[in-house]
Each structure stands twice: as C-alpha cells, then as structure tokens.
Design an enzyme around this catalytic site. Structure first.
Site, PDB file in Angstrom:
ATOM      1  N   GLU A  50    -100.838 -30.407 -55.624  1.00 25.78           N
ATOM      2  CA  GLU A  50    -101.657 -29.151 -55.754  1.00 25.78           C
ATOM      3  C   GLU A  50    -101.672 -28.409 -54.543  1.00 25.78           C
ATOM      4  O   GLU A  50    -102.145 -27.252 -54.439  1.00 25.78           O
ATOM      5  CB  GLU A  50    -103.079 -29.853 -55.820  1.00 25.78           C
ATOM      6  CG  GLU A  50    -103.794 -30.438 -54.896  1.00 25.78           C
ATOM      7  CD  GLU A  50    -103.384 -31.995 -54.926  1.00 25.78           C
ATOM      8  OE1 GLU A  50    -102.380 -32.249 -55.473  1.00 25.78           O
ATOM      9  OE2 GLU A  50    -104.537 -32.552 -54.468  1.00 25.78           O
ATOM     10  N   ARG A  51    -100.839 -28.909 -53.564  1.00 22.11           N
ATOM     11  CA  ARG A  51    -100.477 -28.096 -52.362  1.00 22.11           C
ATOM     12  C   ARG A  51     -99.195 -27.272 -52.377  1.00 22.11           C
ATOM     13  O   ARG A  51     -99.112 -26.249 -51.621  1.00 22.11           O
ATOM     14  CB  ARG A  51    -100.544 -29.012 -51.041  1.00 22.11           C
ATOM     15  CG  ARG A  51    -101.777 -29.552 -50.839  1.00 22.11           C
ATOM     16  CD  ARG A  51    -102.194 -30.551 -49.411  1.00 22.11           C
ATOM     17  NE  ARG A  51    -101.564 -31.757 -49.974  1.00 22.11           N
ATOM     18  CZ  ARG A  51    -101.741 -32.948 -49.153  1.00 22.11           C
ATOM     19  NH1 ARG A  51    -101.573 -32.584 -47.915  1.00 22.11           N
ATOM     20  NH2 ARG A  51    -101.382 -34.039 -49.729  1.00 22.11           N
ATOM     21  N   LYS A  73     -97.161 -33.753 -63.104  1.00 21.21           N
ATOM     22  CA  LYS A  73     -98.340 -33.472 -62.378  1.00 21.21           C
ATOM     23  C   LYS A  73     -97.999 -33.270 -60.819  1.00 21.21           C
ATOM     24  O   LYS A  73     -97.891 -34.084 -60.003  1.00 21.21           O
ATOM     25  CB  LYS A  73     -99.608 -34.410 -62.266  1.00 21.21           C
ATOM     26  CG  LYS A  73    -101.000 -34.012 -61.972  1.00 21.21           C
ATOM     27  CD  LYS A  73    -101.252 -33.439 -60.801  1.00 21.21           C
ATOM     28  CE  LYS A  73    -101.363 -34.176 -59.570  1.00 21.21           C
ATOM     29  NZ  LYS A  73    -101.394 -33.354 -58.234  1.00 21.21           N
ATOM     30  N   CYS A 120     -90.037 -38.558 -46.296  1.00 24.92           N
ATOM     31  CA  CYS A 120     -90.277 -39.854 -46.330  1.00 24.92           C
ATOM     32  C   CYS A 120     -88.887 -40.726 -45.732  1.00 24.92           C
ATOM     33  O   CYS A 120     -89.010 -41.980 -45.547  1.00 24.92           O
ATOM     34  CB  CYS A 120     -90.501 -40.228 -47.908  1.00 24.92           C
ATOM     35  SG  CYS A 120     -88.741 -40.053 -48.970  1.00 24.92           S
ATOM     36  N   GLU A 122     -97.938 -44.413 -40.471  1.00 27.84           N
ATOM     37  CA  GLU A 122     -96.908 -43.276 -40.869  1.00 27.84           C
ATOM     38  C   GLU A 122     -97.612 -42.068 -40.167  1.00 27.84           C
ATOM     39  O   GLU A 122     -98.936 -41.837 -40.397  1.00 27.84           O
ATOM     40  CB  GLU A 122     -96.807 -43.269 -42.352  1.00 27.84           C
ATOM     41  CG  GLU A 122     -96.101 -41.941 -42.729  1.00 27.84           C
ATOM     42  CD  GLU A 122     -95.840 -41.853 -44.256  1.00 27.84           C
ATOM     43  OE1 GLU A 122     -96.731 -42.045 -45.008  1.00 27.84           O
ATOM     44  OE2 GLU A 122     -94.779 -41.405 -44.866  1.00 27.84           O
TER      45      GLU A 122
HETATM   46  P1  NAD Z   1    -100.512 -38.022 -51.742  1.00 24.09           P
HETATM   47  O1  NAD Z   1    -100.305 -39.512 -51.884  1.00 24.09           O
HETATM   48  O2  NAD Z   1    -101.640 -37.618 -51.231  1.00 24.09           O
HETATM   49  O3  NAD Z   1    -100.121 -37.206 -53.014  1.00 24.09           O
HETATM   50  C1  NAD Z   1     -99.129 -37.661 -53.968  1.00 24.09           C
HETATM   51  C2  NAD Z   1     -99.499 -37.038 -55.505  1.00 24.09           C
HETATM   52  O4  NAD Z   1    -100.921 -37.966 -55.613  1.00 24.09           O
HETATM   53  C3  NAD Z   1     -99.868 -35.596 -55.393  1.00 24.09           C
HETATM   54  O5  NAD Z   1     -99.704 -35.195 -56.736  1.00 24.09           O
HETATM   55  C4  NAD Z   1    -101.757 -35.655 -55.489  1.00 24.09           C
HETATM   56  O6  NAD Z   1    -102.143 -34.839 -55.980  1.00 24.09           O
HETATM   57  C5  NAD Z   1    -101.895 -37.396 -56.171  1.00 24.09           C
HETATM   58  N1  NAD Z   1    -103.203 -37.847 -55.334  1.00 24.09           N
HETATM   59  C6  NAD Z   1    -103.647 -37.792 -54.345  1.00 24.09           C
HETATM   60  N2  NAD Z   1    -104.814 -38.419 -53.898  1.00 24.09           N
HETATM   61  C7  NAD Z   1    -104.935 -39.162 -54.976  1.00 24.09           C
HETATM   62  C8  NAD Z   1    -105.725 -39.997 -55.647  1.00 24.09           C
HETATM   63  N3  NAD Z   1    -106.890 -40.629 -54.862  1.00 24.09           N
HETATM   64  N4  NAD Z   1    -105.805 -40.543 -57.056  1.00 24.09           N
HETATM   65  C9  NAD Z   1    -104.658 -40.136 -57.708  1.00 24.09           C
HETATM   66  N5  NAD Z   1    -103.828 -39.303 -57.530  1.00 24.09           N
HETATM   67  C10 NAD Z   1    -103.838 -38.670 -56.089  1.00 24.09           C
HETATM   68  O7  NAD Z   1     -99.189 -37.791 -50.886  1.00 24.09           O
HETATM   69  P2  NAD Z   1     -98.636 -36.256 -50.205  1.00 24.09           P
HETATM   70  O8  NAD Z   1     -99.495 -36.178 -48.944  1.00 24.09           O
HETATM   71  O9  NAD Z   1     -98.617 -35.312 -51.352  1.00 24.09           O
HETATM   72  O10 NAD Z   1     -96.965 -36.517 -49.816  1.00 24.09           O
HETATM   73  C11 NAD Z   1     -96.728 -37.397 -48.480  1.00 24.09           C
HETATM   74  C12 NAD Z   1     -96.798 -38.786 -48.697  1.00 24.09           C
HETATM   75  O11 NAD Z   1     -95.746 -39.064 -49.843  1.00 24.09           O
HETATM   76  C13 NAD Z   1     -96.029 -39.562 -47.586  1.00 24.09           C
HETATM   77  O12 NAD Z   1     -96.722 -40.717 -47.398  1.00 24.09           O
HETATM   78  C14 NAD Z   1     -94.615 -39.776 -47.922  1.00 24.09           C
HETATM   79  O13 NAD Z   1     -93.882 -40.892 -47.182  1.00 24.09           O
HETATM   80  C15 NAD Z   1     -94.652 -40.100 -49.276  1.00 24.09           C
HETATM   81  N6  NAD Z   1     -93.394 -39.585 -49.759  1.00 24.09           N
HETATM   82  C16 NAD Z   1     -92.584 -40.790 -50.361  1.00 24.09           C
HETATM   83  C17 NAD Z   1     -91.427 -40.521 -50.883  1.00 24.09           C
HETATM   84  C18 NAD Z   1     -90.542 -41.929 -51.257  1.00 24.09           C
HETATM   85  O14 NAD Z   1     -89.627 -41.605 -51.889  1.00 24.09           O
HETATM   86  N7  NAD Z   1     -90.794 -43.139 -51.076  1.00 24.09           N
HETATM   87  C19 NAD Z   1     -90.942 -39.407 -51.168  1.00 24.09           C
HETATM   88  C20 NAD Z   1     -91.582 -38.108 -50.724  1.00 24.09           C
HETATM   89  C21 NAD Z   1     -93.043 -38.503 -49.971  1.00 24.09           C
END
Ligand code: NAD
Length: 494
Positions: A174-175, A171, A279, A379
């Site tokens: 979606e962006r 999954k 990240c 963050e």
């Molecule tokens: P996000 O948490 O908004 O989304 C991540 C995924 O979760 C997406 O596929 C999204 O559709 C889904 N999602 C979003 N809200 C949800 C909800 N309420 N319930 C269930 N699923 C949901 O993250 P993002 O904005 O896409 O990515 C940026 C974030 O990811 C930053 O906090 C970054 O630090 C983190 N990140 C961490 C790592 C790591 O290895 N630790 C790597 C890359 C990014």
C-alpha cells in the site's frame, strides 16, 4: 485516488478505509490508496475464479503469446514504470530501471512455458499400459508483495503463475501501489482476458481474507519475517500451497588476500544502493585479520563521494527512505549502535541535515560491531553498514551461520579453494563469490533459509513453475474385451 484493477477494469472505491501514498523525496502526500475490505477481496477472488476455466483451457502456446506481447510493452514503458517506482519508493531512476530489467527477465523465462510444462511419458509400463505425468494449474493464486520492489517482485510471481494457467490476485504494498496497477493494464493491453490478473490494494484485512479464502489455492508472499511467519502459518493451517520470503541480514566476508578496491566498490553498491532497502543488501562486512583496517580505509573516500538527493535527479546515488516512520526507525539504530559501544565512523544524519523535506539519511558506517549488538542482530533496511572484525575464516563462517537470517552472503578472496570451502559451509540460500548481490538469474530460483524463507519451493525459475503447477499422472490402456481382467482383489501389479 489509486483504483483497484478487478475483472479487467479500474475500480474506484470512494468510501471505506484509505492510506496516504507519499513522495519520499519531498515528504508530500501524492495520492490515496483504498484499503480493501474483506468483501472487496472476495470480489477480486470471485473475478479470478470466474476467469479460471477458460484461461486454464487456453493452450500454453497462446498463453505464452500474451506474455511475449507483455514483454514488449514493459520494455516500451520502462521509463514510465521507473518513474512510478521512483516517485513512490524514492530509489534512483537508474536503479528502478535495473529492477524492471530483472522483472523482464522473468517474463522472458515465462514465455517458454509450453516447454517448461512438458510432462513425461512412458510406453508399455506394463503390457499395453502407458503412463504420462502432466503439470496442471492450481486455480486462483494470490501474491502479496513488499514496498521495496514495486515491479520486480510482482513480476517474480504473476507472469509465471498466469503462464502456468492460473488466475491471479496481486496485493501490492500500500506504500508503492501504482506500478502494479500499470503492469495489470499492460497485461490487459497485451491481450490478457479480464479477471485473469487482478490488483487489490489493501493491508492486513485484505491479506487475511486472501489467506483464508477457500478459493485461493496458493499464496506467494514477499515481505518482513513476522508477516511471512503469519502468512505461512495461516496457509499451512488451511492446507494451501505457500512460499513466504522474509527479511534478511546479509554479510560480505572480506579475506585478507581480497582485492580491497574491488571489495570496497562491491560494499558501497550493495550496502548503500537503494538506500539499503533491498532484501539482498549487504549490511555487514566481516573483515578477517588485516582486512579490517584495509577495507575501512578503502571505504571512507568512497562513502565521502556518495551523493544524497531525490531519485529523479541526475547525479544522485542514494535516494530517501520510504516513510518518515521508517527514517526514525533507522535513525534509532544509529543511536542504539552508539549506545552499545560500536564506533560510529560516518554518521548519515550529518549528510541528511543538509537537505530539507524528504525522508533522507546519508550513508552510515559503524566499525568494531559485535554479535551482541542490535545493529548486528536485527534487520535495519537502511543505508547502514557495520564492520565486524574477526581473526580467522572459521570465525567469519561461525558468525554468519549464527545469524537468524540466511538470505544471501558473499565472500571476497583470491583463494579459490577457500572460496569453495566457504560456499559449501555457509548455511545460506544464495552465495556470491566475488559477486556482492548474488540474486539468481530468472531461470534459476530465488530464496533464502531459516527466518528468511518459509516454504518448500523457491521463487521463479523451474521451482516457480513447480510451485504454480501440480502433477497429474495418467495410466492408460485400451484393451480388447478378453484382455481386460480386472476382477482380482489382489494389489494390482503391472
Ligand atoms: P511488510 O511485511 O511490512 O509488507 C509486505 C506485505 O505484507 C505488504 O503487501 C503489506 O501490505 C502486507 N502486510 C503488512 N503487514 C501485514 C500483516 N500484519 N498481516 C498481513 N499482511 C501484512 O514488508 P515491507 O516493509 O513492505 O518490505 C520490507 C521487508 O520485505 C523487509 O523485511 C525485506 O527484507 C523484505 N523483503 C524480502 C525479500 C526476499 O526476497 N526475501 C524481497 C524484498 C523484501
């Protein structure tokens, strides 16, 4: 309309909920992505479950051959994949190509799966009794990935899961959905049977269905900390195996004896590369003693030389942020930093004002930031670097270890003993010594601590193989009739 990829085919869904996909460099909507319903998520899991027995029983050597061919295809399509990343995410083409390279290295690691899955065997653990332990696949695994690495983070997950003999539902964000679809098509071209890898687009509704579905055995999640907590809690409740990687706030410690030119170059790349949407980005420079003035002086001309623009253009260093909402959020942090009394040394809003359209923000630098300020605590995920000045290395360590997040940290110094001591004392998942972004190589494992990671096994590398497989231990003997004497009620001993 961007389709799902279910059971080896593009599945176009014209009705139901959808989201817009944007080109962040122009701000224009470029496509629509379906947001799967619970029923659509169930169909993806059903396809993966149906494909599982045959894939599980395919010898690891043959599974690896699919990955060898996939590796060649990703290499051949690298430019096309990089362009898909840049047009939906905004990062520069060379940065996107670098992230694909990191993903390729995980595929290369997964090609060694026959060896990686090898178990252990002992002869005669008792008289005529042999024992072996084997690693078996789990079943259907799900991966939920963030917007900022549309190829690399999915490639941290599905090549290894599939190599281990599992089937997979991905999954993606979606962006930035298109890259995942293309990767699934390339897997199919490499010879992967239908249903082994499925791509399901969606938001919370699809994710929650995957988390709760009884046929999903394990979940890998990478994204923000609040969602990581939710994913971890749901999976733990359901008794599922889970690794949930969350947000970050990474510090780079600059000691007074550091090579300031090297440290400044490292900070520029790590803070402003990918517009800070990594990240493992460094968002805080912790300057010890005299390093404060020196690092600020070294940073200023370098920041002035950075070029802001569309990631598809040559000679651009920093592309746009992902969405208009995220841009507003990051701009809000600049206002918050000023209001809380930090010194705004370089204001990225000024550079951005010269560009029209797109979600641009120039490199921003704050000095004299303190641990009470939101721009240190939270963050931000944008091109914003904060300098915190401290008196001693011990204060620097206490500051870093006092943070909620613990993904990565780096130390710049010429003093080997000090570097060694700091690495030992940092309560951080990944530490760099004169290396600004210490992302482990594919055959090591990636993961943070505290609010940056929930679970037990880090991602990719040998920990990844363990995550996507489980042990079975078989104890066996082949007795002649009278040798078998199993009628005792005592605890069996060998
Ligand atoms: P996000 O948490 O908004 O989304 C991540 C995924 O979760 C997406 O596929 C999204 O559709 C889904 N999602 C979003 N809200 C949800 C909800 N309420 N319930 C269930 N699923 C949901 O993250 P993002 O904005 O896409 O990515 C940026 C974030 O990811 C930053 O906090 C970054 O630090 C983190 N990140 C961490 C790592 C790591 O290895 N630790 C790597 C890359 C990014």
């Amino acid at each position: 309309m961007i389709p799902h990829w279910i059971n080896g085919q593009r599945v176009l869904v014209a009705s139901g909920r959808h989201a817009q996909v944007f080109d962040p460099a122009t701000g224009a909507a470029t496509g629509r992505v379906p947001l799967a319903s619970g029923a659509e998520a169930q169909a993806a899991v059903a396809a993966a479950l149906k494909a599982w027995p045959a894939w599980r029983d395919t010898p690891a050597l043959k599974r690896a051959r699919v990955l060898f061919r996939f590796r060649e295809l990703v290499e051949r399509h690298r430019d096309e994949l990089a362009r898909l990343i840049t047009t939906e995410h905004g990062k520069t083409l060379s940065d996107a190509a670098g992230s694909i390279q990191r993903g390729l290295e995980v595929i290369e690691f997964a090609c060694g799966i026959p060896h990686l899955l090898q178990g252990e065997a002992s002869r005669d653990v008792g008289s005529g009794i042999d024992c072996q332990s084997l690693r078996e696949p789990l079943g259907v695994c799900a991966g939920i990935t963030p917007f900022n690495f549309p190829a690399m983070v999915p490639l941290w997950m599905f090549p290894l899961a599939i190599a281990c003999g599992n089937t997979f539902v991905l999954k993606p964000s979606e962006r930035t959905p298109s890259c995942a679809l293309r990767l699934a098509e390339l897997m199919s071209e490499a010879g992967l049977p239908p249903g082994v890898l499925n791509v399901l687009h969606g938001d919370r509704e699809a994710v929650d269905e995957l988390l709760r579905h009884p046929d999903v055995a394990a979940v890998s999640f990478v994204g923000s900390t609040p969602v990581a907590r939710h994913v971890y809690a749901e999976c733990a409740q359901a008794g599922k195996r889970v690794q949930a990687l969350g947000g970050a706030k990474n510090h780079l410690l600059v000691m007074p004896d550091a090579d300031m030119e090297q440290a400044a170059d490292a900070l520029i790349g790590a803070a402003y590369g990918s517009a800070g949407e990594r990240c493992m980005a460094i968002s805080v420079a912790v300057a010890v003693g005299a390093a404060g003035d020196a690092i600020r002086a070294a940073l200023l001309p370098r920041i002035a030389a950075l070029r802001l623009g569309a990631g598809t253009r040559a000679n651009v260093d920093i592309g746009p942020l992902i969405t208009a909402q995220h841009l507003e959020r990051v701009r809000g942090y600049i206002a918050a930093g000023e209001a809380e009394g930090a010194e705004l040394v370089v204001d990225g809003r000024v550079a951005a004002a010269k560009l029209s359209g797109g979600f641009f923000l120039g490199p921003t630098l704050f000095d004299h930031v303190s641990s009470t300020m939101r721009i240190w605590r939270e963050e931000i995920f944008g091109p914003l670097l904060a300098i915190v000045r401290v008196g001693t290395p011990a204060e620097a360590l206490a500051l870093v270890n006092g943070h909620e997040f613990a993904n990565g940290a780096a130390i710049y110094t010429r003093d080997g003993r000090l570097a060694r001591e700091c690495a030992a004392q940092l309560n951080i998942g990944m530490v760099g010594i004169n290396v600004p972004i210490p992302v482990p190589a594919a055959f090591f494992s990636f993961g943070g601590r505290k609010s940056s990671f929930f679970g037990d096994s880090n991602i990719h590398g040998v920990e990844g193989v363990r995550f996507y497989s489980r042990l079975k231990t078989i104890t066996s003997r082949w007795p002649r009739g009278q040798d078998a004497n199993d009628n005792s009620l005592d605890m069996p001993t060998l």
